[in-house]
Design a protein around this motif. Structure first.
Motif, PDB file in Angstrom:
ATOM      1  N   PHE A  62      18.475  97.007  35.596  1.00  0.00           N
ATOM      2  CA  PHE A  62      17.658  96.341  34.589  1.00  0.00           C
ATOM      3  C   PHE A  62      18.335  95.100  34.000  1.00  0.00           C
ATOM      4  O   PHE A  62      17.736  94.385  33.221  1.00  0.00           O
ATOM      5  CB  PHE A  62      17.297  97.332  33.479  1.00  0.00           C
ATOM      6  N   GLU A  63      19.566  94.847  34.411  1.00  0.00           N
ATOM      7  CA  GLU A  63      20.271  93.650  33.944  1.00  0.00           C
ATOM      8  C   GLU A  63      19.890  92.468  34.825  1.00  0.00           C
ATOM      9  O   GLU A  63      19.635  92.638  36.018  1.00  0.00           O
ATOM     10  CB  GLU A  63      21.790  93.870  33.996  1.00  0.00           C
ATOM     11  N   PRO A  64      19.847  91.255  34.255  1.00  0.00           N
ATOM     12  CA  PRO A  64      19.526  90.070  35.064  1.00  0.00           C
ATOM     13  C   PRO A  64      20.576  89.854  36.156  1.00  0.00           C
ATOM     14  O   PRO A  64      21.753  90.144  35.978  1.00  0.00           O
ATOM     15  CB  PRO A  64      19.585  88.925  34.053  1.00  0.00           C
ATOM     16  N   MET A  65      20.119  89.344  37.302  1.00  0.00           N
ATOM     17  CA  MET A  65      21.025  89.052  38.412  1.00  0.00           C
ATOM     18  C   MET A  65      21.733  87.730  38.161  1.00  0.00           C
ATOM     19  O   MET A  65      21.209  86.859  37.466  1.00  0.00           O
ATOM     20  CB  MET A  65      20.241  88.951  39.731  1.00  0.00           C
ATOM     21  N   GLU A  66      22.918  87.597  38.733  1.00  0.00           N
ATOM     22  CA  GLU A  66      23.616  86.319  38.665  1.00  0.00           C
ATOM     23  C   GLU A  66      22.822  85.314  39.483  1.00  0.00           C
ATOM     24  O   GLU A  66      22.148  85.663  40.458  1.00  0.00           O
ATOM     25  CB  GLU A  66      25.033  86.463  39.210  1.00  0.00           C
ATOM     26  N   SER A  67      22.907  84.040  39.129  1.00  0.00           N
ATOM     27  CA  SER A  67      22.073  83.022  39.778  1.00  0.00           C
ATOM     28  C   SER A  67      22.322  82.942  41.283  1.00  0.00           C
ATOM     29  O   SER A  67      21.388  82.737  42.056  1.00  0.00           O
ATOM     30  CB  SER A  67      22.287  81.664  39.124  1.00  0.00           C
ATOM     31  N   GLY A  68      23.562  83.103  41.729  1.00  0.00           N
ATOM     32  CA  GLY A  68      23.860  83.060  43.166  1.00  0.00           C
ATOM     33  C   GLY A  68      23.206  84.213  43.908  1.00  0.00           C
ATOM     34  O   GLY A  68      22.620  84.037  44.979  1.00  0.00           O
ATOM     35  N   ASP A  69      23.278  85.405  43.334  1.00  0.00           N
ATOM     36  CA  ASP A  69      22.654  86.573  43.952  1.00  0.00           C
ATOM     37  C   ASP A  69      21.139  86.447  43.934  1.00  0.00           C
ATOM     38  O   ASP A  69      20.463  86.807  44.899  1.00  0.00           O
ATOM     39  CB  ASP A  69      23.066  87.857  43.227  1.00  0.00           C
ATOM     40  N   LEU A  70      20.606  85.926  42.829  1.00  0.00           N
ATOM     41  CA  LEU A  70      19.169  85.750  42.717  1.00  0.00           C
ATOM     42  C   LEU A  70      18.660  84.754  43.762  1.00  0.00           C
ATOM     43  O   LEU A  70      17.618  84.968  44.389  1.00  0.00           O
ATOM     44  CB  LEU A  70      18.792  85.280  41.310  1.00  0.00           C
ATOM     45  N   GLY A  71      19.422  83.691  43.995  1.00  0.00           N
ATOM     46  CA  GLY A  71      19.051  82.716  45.012  1.00  0.00           C
ATOM     47  C   GLY A  71      19.016  83.333  46.403  1.00  0.00           C
ATOM     48  O   GLY A  71      18.107  83.076  47.195  1.00  0.00           O
ATOM     49  N   LEU A  72      20.009  84.173  46.717  1.00  0.00           N
ATOM     50  CA  LEU A  72      20.021  84.859  48.009  1.00  0.00           C
ATOM     51  C   LEU A  72      18.810  85.788  48.143  1.00  0.00           C
ATOM     52  O   LEU A  72      18.187  85.878  49.194  1.00  0.00           O
ATOM     53  CB  LEU A  72      21.310  85.664  48.182  1.00  0.00           C
ATOM     54  N   TRP A  73      18.471  86.458  47.067  1.00  0.00           N
ATOM     55  CA  TRP A  73      17.351  87.390  47.061  1.00  0.00           C
ATOM     56  C   TRP A  73      16.041  86.648  47.295  1.00  0.00           C
ATOM     57  O   TRP A  73      15.174  87.112  48.022  1.00  0.00           O
ATOM     58  CB  TRP A  73      17.330  88.138  45.734  1.00  0.00           C
ATOM     59  N   GLU A  74      15.902  85.495  46.666  1.00  0.00           N
ATOM     60  CA  GLU A  74      14.666  84.727  46.769  1.00  0.00           C
ATOM     61  C   GLU A  74      14.647  83.780  47.967  1.00  0.00           C
ATOM     62  O   GLU A  74      13.665  83.097  48.203  1.00  0.00           O
ATOM     63  CB  GLU A  74      14.432  83.934  45.477  1.00  0.00           C
ATOM     64  N   GLY A  75      15.754  83.721  48.743  1.00  0.00           N
ATOM     65  CA  GLY A  75      15.805  82.863  49.906  1.00  0.00           C
ATOM     66  C   GLY A  75      16.025  81.403  49.580  1.00  0.00           C
ATOM     67  O   GLY A  75      15.678  80.527  50.360  1.00  0.00           O
ATOM     68  N   VAL A  76      16.607  81.147  48.418  1.00  0.00           N
ATOM     69  CA  VAL A  76      16.884  79.776  47.985  1.00  0.00           C
ATOM     70  C   VAL A  76      18.379  79.544  48.128  1.00  0.00           C
ATOM     71  O   VAL A  76      19.189  80.337  47.695  1.00  0.00           O
ATOM     72  CB  VAL A  76      16.438  79.568  46.524  1.00  0.00           C
ATOM     73  N   ASP A  77      18.762  78.420  48.693  1.00  0.00           N
ATOM     74  CA  ASP A  77      20.208  78.112  48.848  1.00  0.00           C
ATOM     75  C   ASP A  77      20.798  77.598  47.573  1.00  0.00           C
ATOM     76  O   ASP A  77      20.311  76.938  46.770  1.00  0.00           O
ATOM     77  CB  ASP A  77      20.421  77.082  49.963  1.00  0.00           C
TER      78      ASP A  77
END
Length: 77
Positions: A62-77
């Motif tokens: 339930f904690e927000p993801m770090e921006s780098g991990d979130l980018g990998l999850w969303e397919g954004v470099d």
């Protein structure tokens, strides 16, 4: 063992006991086998089996993801 439908209806409890003890029980219509009585595998799962044995803290989903991990999850470099 192979039994007729009539014999199966008459001796169902005994046939179930035979299947539970490992015997193959086949029910036949006339001389043609049409069904088999087999035991159902019993589950050995116990709720709370590891209670108190698992230590440490797992991820907090339930904690927000770090921006780098979130980018990998969303397919954004």
């Amino acid at each position: 063992m192979q039994v007729t439908i009539h014999a199966a209806k008459t001796n169902l409890s005994k046939l179930i006991d035979a299947a539970l003890s490992g015997e193959e029980v086949v029910i036949a219509k006339g001389k043609k086998p049409v069904a088999k009585i087999v035991p159902i595998a019993q589950s050995t799962f116990t709720i709370g089996l590891l209670k108190g044995k698992v230590t440490g803290k797992g991820p907090d989903f339930f904690e927000p993801m770090e921006s780098g991990d979130l980018g990998l999850w969303e397919g954004v470099d």
